[in-house]
Design an enzyme around this catalytic site. Structure first.
Site, short mmCIF file in Angstrom:
data_model
loop_
_atom_site.label_atom_id
_atom_site.label_comp_id
_atom_site.label_asym_id
_atom_site.label_seq_id
_atom_site.Cartn_x
_atom_site.Cartn_y
_atom_site.Cartn_z
N LYS A 270 -4.66 0.27 3.99
CA LYS A 270 -4.05 -0.62 3.00
C LYS A 270 -3.43 -1.80 3.73
O LYS A 270 -2.68 -1.63 4.69
CB LYS A 270 -2.97 0.12 2.21
CG LYS A 270 -2.34 -0.76 1.13
CD LYS A 270 -1.21 -0.05 0.40
CE LYS A 270 0.09 -0.21 1.15
NZ LYS A 270 1.17 -0.84 0.40
N ASP B 36 -3.38 -4.81 -1.08
CA ASP B 36 -2.25 -4.55 -2.00
C ASP B 36 -1.40 -5.82 -2.14
O ASP B 36 -0.33 -5.93 -1.55
CB ASP B 36 -1.44 -3.39 -1.39
CG ASP B 36 -0.24 -2.98 -2.21
OD1 ASP B 36 -0.21 -3.28 -3.42
OD2 ASP B 36 0.66 -2.34 -1.64
N LYS C 282 -0.68 -7.21 -5.31
CA LYS C 282 0.06 -7.11 -6.58
C LYS C 282 0.19 -8.44 -7.31
O LYS C 282 1.29 -8.94 -7.55
CB LYS C 282 1.46 -6.54 -6.34
CG LYS C 282 1.49 -5.15 -5.72
CD LYS C 282 2.90 -4.60 -5.70
CE LYS C 282 3.00 -3.20 -5.12
NZ LYS C 282 2.82 -3.14 -3.67
N ASP D 185 0.69 -13.50 -12.54
CA ASP D 185 0.87 -14.92 -12.86
C ASP D 185 0.15 -15.17 -14.18
O ASP D 185 -0.29 -14.22 -14.83
CB ASP D 185 0.32 -15.78 -11.72
CG ASP D 185 1.01 -17.14 -11.61
OD1 ASP D 185 1.26 -17.75 -12.68
OD2 ASP D 185 1.30 -17.59 -10.51
N THR E 122 8.04 2.23 -8.14
CA THR E 122 8.89 3.43 -8.01
C THR E 122 10.30 3.06 -7.55
O THR E 122 11.20 3.88 -7.60
CB THR E 122 8.27 4.46 -7.03
OG1 THR E 122 7.84 3.77 -5.87
CG2 THR E 122 7.10 5.17 -7.66
N ARG F 96 4.56 5.61 6.89
CA ARG F 96 5.31 6.11 8.04
C ARG F 96 5.00 7.51 8.52
O ARG F 96 5.02 7.74 9.73
CB ARG F 96 6.81 5.91 7.78
CG ARG F 96 7.20 4.43 7.85
CD ARG F 96 8.47 4.13 7.13
NE ARG F 96 8.33 4.33 5.69
CZ ARG F 96 9.31 4.18 4.81
NH1 ARG F 96 10.51 3.85 5.23
NH2 ARG F 96 9.09 4.35 3.52
O1 C5P Z 1 5.81 4.60 4.71
P1 C5P Z 1 5.48 5.09 3.33
O2 C5P Z 1 4.56 6.30 3.32
O3 C5P Z 1 6.70 5.28 2.45
O4 C5P Z 1 4.63 3.89 2.72
C1 C5P Z 1 4.22 3.87 1.40
C2 C5P Z 1 3.45 2.61 1.12
O5 C5P Z 1 3.19 2.54 -0.26
C3 C5P Z 1 4.21 1.33 1.48
O6 C5P Z 1 3.23 0.38 1.87
C4 C5P Z 1 4.86 0.93 0.18
O7 C5P Z 1 5.04 -0.45 0.08
C5 C5P Z 1 3.80 1.38 -0.82
N1 C5P Z 1 4.31 1.63 -2.17
C6 C5P Z 1 5.31 2.55 -2.47
N2 C5P Z 1 5.71 2.73 -3.77
C7 C5P Z 1 5.15 2.01 -4.74
C8 C5P Z 1 4.14 1.09 -4.46
C9 C5P Z 1 3.74 0.91 -3.15
O8 C5P Z 1 5.81 3.22 -1.57
N3 C5P Z 1 5.51 2.23 -5.99
#
Ligand code: C5P
Length: 233
Positions: free
Chosen positions: A33, A60, A62, A65, A120, A212
């Site tokens: 991503k 991603d 998003k 507009d 979220t 992460r």
């Molecule tokens: O590091 P982690 O596993 O928390 O990363 C989750 C990824 O998903 C990040 O790139 C974050 O921006 C994305 N994301 C999220 N919640 C959302 C939409 C996207 O954690 N509702």
């Protein structure tokens, strides 16, 4: 169903991203991503580079507009040959339809297009007080998912805990792409509503987006493989 793990390459530069992906053996090409940070830093070139290396890409960005602007922006993105693109369902059904048209190439093909329902990071309280949406988060997510379906989109980004009800409302074929994944023995970081890859599999989501737990692991390749094993089987 194409159950798969997508690695969130939340790096500030292309150099860091390529160094990270270089840790994988030649034949192993994870779905990745690319988010706003990396895209704004490196531009379309990073997409071309990763595509040339054989990765599938979820871009991603998003978009949100007026319909005409989103349509034209999607037409530009359609030339990048990404596998999944996205936008905010809050932009209305008309905007989503325009996006789908813009993303469709002259030969009729297009990347998958999915919608963000409610981030979220937005609590029910803030959504109601600040956005004046007088409904529950769950009802809003389902309503936005139905709008996305009506606009001809392929699915939504949602919390893994919402994926089951989205499937119920919009059908099994309607894709759910879910971040918020943590190993049972792992650190949650700033994510609150999390679930494990195994549980995400049980819920029946199509793609999990994992950042992460893989990118910050001492051995990212092992962490990725563990994720695939637990989620895909
Ligand atoms: O590091 P982690 O596993 O928390 O990363 C989750 C990824 O998903 C990040 O790139 C974050 O921006 C994305 N994301 C999220 N919640 C959302 C939409 C996207 O954690 N509702």
């Amino acid at each position: 169903m194409n159950r798969d793990v997508i690695i969130a390459c939340d790096f500030a530069t292309g150099e860091e991203t390529l160094a990270f992906l270089d840790r994988f053996p030649e034949g192993e090409k994870p779905f990745v991503k690319i988010g706003m940070e990396l895209f704004y830093a490196e531009g379309p070139e990073i997409v071309r580079q990763l595509k040339a290396r054989g990765h599938r890409i979820f871009l991603d960005l998003k978009l949100h507009d007026i319909p005409n602007t989103v349509k034209k922006a999607m037409a530009v993105l359609s030339r990048l040959d990404v596998d999944i693109a996205n936008l905010h369902a809050a932009g209305t059904i008309e905007m989503m339809k325009a996006a789908r048209e813009g993303l469709t190439r002259p030969d009729g093909t297009r990347p998958l297009l999915i919608a963000v329902t409610q981030l979220t990071s937005t609590s029910e309280e803030r959504m109601q007080k600040e956005l004046l949406i007088n409904a529950s988060i769950n009802d809003t997510v389902i309503h936005y998912a139905r709008n996305a379906k009506e606009a001809g989109l392929d699915g939504v980004v949602c919390s893994p805990l919402e994926a089951g009800m989205v499937k119920e409302a919009c059908g099994k074929e309607f894709l759910t792409v879910t971040p918020g994944i943590r190993f049972a023995d792992g650190d949650r970081g700033d994510q609150v509503r999390v679930t494990t890859p195994e549980k995400a599999r049980e819920i029946g989501t199509d793609y999990i987006v994992v950042g992460r737990p893989i990118t910050a692991a001492a051995d990212p390749v092992a962490a990725y493989r563990r994720c695939v094993k637990e989620f895909v089987g």
